[in-house]
Design a protein around this motif. Structure first.
Motif, PDB file in Angstrom:
ATOM      1  N   PRO A 112      71.575  10.030  -2.911  1.00  0.00           N
ATOM      2  CA  PRO A 112      70.530   8.984  -2.711  1.00  0.00           C
ATOM      3  C   PRO A 112      70.443   8.159  -1.387  1.00  0.00           C
ATOM      4  O   PRO A 112      71.480   8.157  -0.667  1.00  0.00           O
ATOM      5  N   GLY A 113      69.377   7.645  -0.848  1.00  0.00           N
ATOM      6  CA  GLY A 113      69.230   6.567  -0.110  1.00  0.00           C
ATOM      7  C   GLY A 113      69.216   6.931   1.319  1.00  0.00           C
ATOM      8  O   GLY A 113      68.666   8.158   1.624  1.00  0.00           O
ATOM      9  N   PHE A 114      69.377   6.278   2.623  1.00  0.00           N
ATOM     10  CA  PHE A 114      69.046   6.680   3.729  1.00  0.00           C
ATOM     11  C   PHE A 114      70.185   6.154   4.744  1.00  0.00           C
ATOM     12  O   PHE A 114      70.916   5.292   4.484  1.00  0.00           O
ATOM     13  N   THR A 115      70.084   6.717   5.993  1.00  0.00           N
ATOM     14  CA  THR A 115      70.893   6.604   6.971  1.00  0.00           C
ATOM     15  C   THR A 115      70.317   6.103   8.159  1.00  0.00           C
ATOM     16  O   THR A 115      69.321   6.535   8.441  1.00  0.00           O
ATOM     17  N   ILE A 116      70.777   5.036   8.483  1.00  0.00           N
ATOM     18  CA  ILE A 116      70.077   3.994   9.473  1.00  0.00           C
ATOM     19  C   ILE A 116      71.088   4.024  10.605  1.00  0.00           C
ATOM     20  O   ILE A 116      72.060   3.425  10.690  1.00  0.00           O
ATOM     21  N   GLU A 117      70.505   4.344  11.776  1.00  0.00           N
ATOM     22  CA  GLU A 117      71.225   4.097  12.972  1.00  0.00           C
ATOM     23  C   GLU A 117      70.761   2.882  13.825  1.00  0.00           C
ATOM     24  O   GLU A 117      69.397   2.601  13.763  1.00  0.00           O
ATOM     25  N   THR A 118      71.839   2.192  14.306  1.00  0.00           N
ATOM     26  CA  THR A 118      71.383   0.835  14.890  1.00  0.00           C
ATOM     27  C   THR A 118      72.225   0.622  16.248  1.00  0.00           C
ATOM     28  O   THR A 118      73.031   1.483  16.433  1.00  0.00           O
ATOM     29  N   SER A 119      72.006  -0.353  17.153  1.00  0.00           N
ATOM     30  CA  SER A 119      72.452  -0.433  18.172  1.00  0.00           C
ATOM     31  C   SER A 119      73.942  -0.879  18.092  1.00  0.00           C
ATOM     32  O   SER A 119      74.758  -1.008  18.966  1.00  0.00           O
ATOM     33  N   GLU A 120      74.345  -1.288  16.891  1.00  0.00           N
ATOM     34  CA  GLU A 120      75.678  -1.566  16.445  1.00  0.00           C
ATOM     35  C   GLU A 120      76.173  -0.636  15.544  1.00  0.00           C
ATOM     36  O   GLU A 120      77.215  -1.238  14.841  1.00  0.00           O
ATOM     37  N   GLY A 121      75.545   0.498  15.273  1.00  0.00           N
ATOM     38  CA  GLY A 121      76.317   1.195  14.423  1.00  0.00           C
ATOM     39  C   GLY A 121      75.513   1.900  13.253  1.00  0.00           C
ATOM     40  O   GLY A 121      74.347   1.830  13.338  1.00  0.00           O
ATOM     41  N   THR A 122      76.302   2.557  12.246  1.00  0.00           N
ATOM     42  CA  THR A 122      75.541   3.198  11.320  1.00  0.00           C
ATOM     43  C   THR A 122      75.648   2.303   9.986  1.00  0.00           C
ATOM     44  O   THR A 122      76.704   1.636   9.699  1.00  0.00           O
ATOM     45  N   VAL A 123      74.482   2.386   9.441  1.00  0.00           N
ATOM     46  CA  VAL A 123      74.190   1.536   7.765  1.00  0.00           C
ATOM     47  C   VAL A 123      73.755   2.784   7.099  1.00  0.00           C
ATOM     48  O   VAL A 123      72.764   3.536   7.431  1.00  0.00           O
ATOM     49  N   GLU A 124      74.073   2.326   5.690  1.00  0.00           N
ATOM     50  CA  GLU A 124      73.650   3.331   4.726  1.00  0.00           C
ATOM     51  C   GLU A 124      73.113   2.194   3.613  1.00  0.00           C
ATOM     52  O   GLU A 124      73.625   1.180   3.182  1.00  0.00           O
ATOM     53  N   ALA A 125      71.849   2.357   3.179  1.00  0.00           N
ATOM     54  CA  ALA A 125      71.190   1.809   2.227  1.00  0.00           C
ATOM     55  C   ALA A 125      70.375   2.634   1.267  1.00  0.00           C
ATOM     56  O   ALA A 125      69.805   3.686   1.276  1.00  0.00           O
ATOM     57  N   ARG A 126      70.270   2.188  -0.016  1.00  0.00           N
ATOM     58  CA  ARG A 126      69.377   2.707  -0.965  1.00  0.00           C
ATOM     59  C   ARG A 126      67.956   2.495  -0.918  1.00  0.00           C
ATOM     60  O   ARG A 126      67.295   3.302  -1.133  1.00  0.00           O
ATOM     61  N   PHE A 127      67.569   1.310  -0.468  1.00  0.00           N
ATOM     62  CA  PHE A 127      66.191   1.087  -0.171  1.00  0.00           C
ATOM     63  C   PHE A 127      66.121   0.465   1.262  1.00  0.00           C
ATOM     64  O   PHE A 127      66.862  -0.319   1.890  1.00  0.00           O
ATOM     65  N   THR A 370      54.628   5.903  -0.210  1.00  0.00           N
ATOM     66  CA  THR A 370      54.732   7.428  -0.597  1.00  0.00           C
ATOM     67  C   THR A 370      55.888   8.017  -0.482  1.00  0.00           C
ATOM     68  O   THR A 370      56.437   9.093  -1.014  1.00  0.00           O
ATOM     69  N   GLU A 371      57.007   7.494   0.326  1.00  0.00           N
ATOM     70  CA  GLU A 371      58.399   7.944   0.343  1.00  0.00           C
ATOM     71  C   GLU A 371      59.034   6.920  -0.684  1.00  0.00           C
ATOM     72  O   GLU A 371      59.330   5.671  -0.282  1.00  0.00           O
ATOM     73  N   PRO A 372      59.695   7.173  -1.767  1.00  0.00           N
ATOM     74  CA  PRO A 372      60.476   6.587  -2.657  1.00  0.00           C
ATOM     75  C   PRO A 372      61.628   5.904  -1.864  1.00  0.00           C
ATOM     76  O   PRO A 372      62.299   6.544  -1.222  1.00  0.00           O
ATOM     77  N   GLY A 373      61.671   4.598  -2.229  1.00  0.00           N
ATOM     78  CA  GLY A 373      62.706   3.832  -1.612  1.00  0.00           C
ATOM     79  C   GLY A 373      62.351   3.119  -0.386  1.00  0.00           C
ATOM     80  O   GLY A 373      63.138   2.437   0.361  1.00  0.00           O
ATOM     81  N   VAL A 374      61.227   3.250   0.188  1.00  0.00           N
ATOM     82  CA  VAL A 374      60.672   2.930   1.533  1.00  0.00           C
ATOM     83  C   VAL A 374      59.566   1.845   1.247  1.00  0.00           C
ATOM     84  O   VAL A 374      58.659   2.364   0.209  1.00  0.00           O
ATOM     85  N   TYR A 375      59.482   0.771   1.805  1.00  0.00           N
ATOM     86  CA  TYR A 375      58.437  -0.181   1.449  1.00  0.00           C
ATOM     87  C   TYR A 375      58.135  -0.881   2.858  1.00  0.00           C
ATOM     88  O   TYR A 375      58.615  -0.925   3.962  1.00  0.00           O
TER      89      TYR A 375
END
Length: 420
Positions: A112-127, A370-375
């Motif tokens: 579940p969840g999403f992988t987010i790349e940022t200018s300061e590293g990687t974050v994982e979030a459910r929503f 329409t993508e579950p978990g994205v708002y």
């Protein structure tokens, strides 16, 4: 480098992101807000110097905090609005991390969840909540080439008249931004042409009440879909000069030359559509319709609000409307600059999920994509007409936070073990 884990990641710390953080925090939902600049940065550096809010301070705010140094019936300056959101974020202890750009969001595969790349590293979030708003990429129609030798800027880059070279100015777009910029330029002594397209023109106030009040009691803020054909019609309303009704006849009397929509350019000559009189008339019709609805409301409820018959009287159309320009030789007219008050488009290139329609627009229902978990939050007409205003964003964020809380409840469910 380790991956940071969060329950909800909110992208953007403008009014939408701050509102989202308040509701998530109140619900006890762990979250993080990432902002590439400062809190409410667009209010500070993406507006012209003299800009004020378009709604009075009693109305254009979050419900739980008033503007400290603005009269309730006054209009907050842009820096006051930015400070308001920064103070609000501090008040609610919002977990906002500034100076961090989100470069990509992708759904995880097999988990579940999403992988987010940022200018300061990687974050994982459910929503993930996209709170970046609608004002992302300035739109300048490809009408006048750079080779024309004019200074061309978007309204988001305009600060004051001194930044433009000497000479006349064409302002394209007669919504709130275009009208205020044209008025300011004319007051500075410039020759100004204002290109007027379709628009609604509400009264700033009527019978002692601001138009925001009238739209509230008449239920017009709660319209869930725009009237047919009005999805992108601009609103000509202003809080400048203490707040006054936009009247194109007054602008013409002050020396601004009104023209129709800007259509084309060739050899230093601009051409305009022949729609100026029709656009002015349609704006007048929207203005008078609201006055009539307000009068009916007063009579129906027996309110003691002073009649204002003079507000219904429209003066004669100025000569620039009855005999409009269809072309303008820029050099002969001394026009050296164009300010394009022509709106923005969104940029969701970083959000690499299936949350968009065939035109690349967010596909959602009241911000639930329409993508579950994205708002999405902070977009015009997200749930209703009021979604574009500060208080409307706050209520939209509450709905999205409630949806996230519900989904967390489902995800936390554990089926009981069968008896042994």
């Amino acid at each position: 480098m380790s991956t940071e884990q969060v329950e909800v990641l909110v992208v953007g710390a403008g009014q939408a992101g701050v509102a989202m953080s308040e509701h998530l925090g109140t619900a006890g939902v762990p979250h993080l807000v990432l902002e590439r600049d400062r809190i409410a940065e667009r209010w500070r550096t993406g507006r012209w110097d003299s800009l004020v809010a378009n709604g009075p301070a009693w109305h254009d705010r979050f419900p739980n905090m008033e503007f400290g140094e603005v009269d309730p019936d006054g209009f907050a300056a842009k820096d006051q609005v930015a400070d308001y959101f920064a103070d609000y974020a501090q008040k609610i202890s919002a977990p906002i991390r500034c100076g961090v750009a989100v470069t990509s969001v992708r759904r995880n595969s097999g988990r579940p969840g999403f992988t987010i790349e940022t200018s300061e590293g990687t974050v994982e979030a459910r929503f993930v909540v996209a709170a970046t708003g609608p004002f992302q990429i300035p739109v300048i129609p490809p009408i006048v080439p750079d080779s024309a030798g004019l200074t061309q800027i978007h309204s988001s880059s305009y600060r004051n008249s001194a930044q433009l070279p000497e000479g006349g100015v064409l302002v394209v777009g007669a919504g709130s931004s275009g009208v205020q910029i044209a008025d300011e330029l004319r007051a500075s002594g410039r020759d100004v042409y204002l290109s007027v397209g379709p628009h609604d023109r509400p009264p700033r106030s009527y019978r002692g009440r601001d138009f925001c009040w009238w739209l509230g009691v008449l239920g017009l803020w709660d319209l869930e879909t725009p009237p047919a054909g009005a999805e992108h019609v601009t609103i000509a309303v202003s809080g400048a000069h203490g707040g006054r009704t936009v009247d194109f006849r007054e602008l013409a009397a002050a020396g601004i030359t009104l023209v129709g929509r800007t259509a084309g350019h060739r050899d230093g000559v601009l051409t305009f559509e022949t729609d100026l009189a029709a656009n002015i008339a349609a704006g007048d019709a929207s203005y008078l319709a609201l006055l009539r609805e307000a009068d009916e409301y007063v009579d129906r409820n027996g309110l003691d609000l002073p009649a204002e018959p003079e507000a219904h009287l429209l003066g004669p159309d100025p000569a620039c409307v009855t005999d409009p320009l269809v072309e303008l030789d820029l050099a002969a007219a001394g026009v050296t600059s164009i300010v394009w008050a022509t709106g923005f488009t969104t940029d969701y290139g970083w959000l690499q999920v299936d949350a968009f329609d065939e035109h690349g627009r967010p596909a959602h229902r009241r911000g639930v994509s329409t993508e579950p978990g994205v708002y999405f939050v902070g977009l015009p007409w997200l749930s209703r007409r009021g979604s574009s205003f500060i208080w409307g964003v706050w209520h939209d964020a509450k709905h999205i936070a409630d949806h996230i809380v519900t989904q967390r409840g489902y995800l936390a469910y554990r089926a009981p073990r069968p008896p042994q």
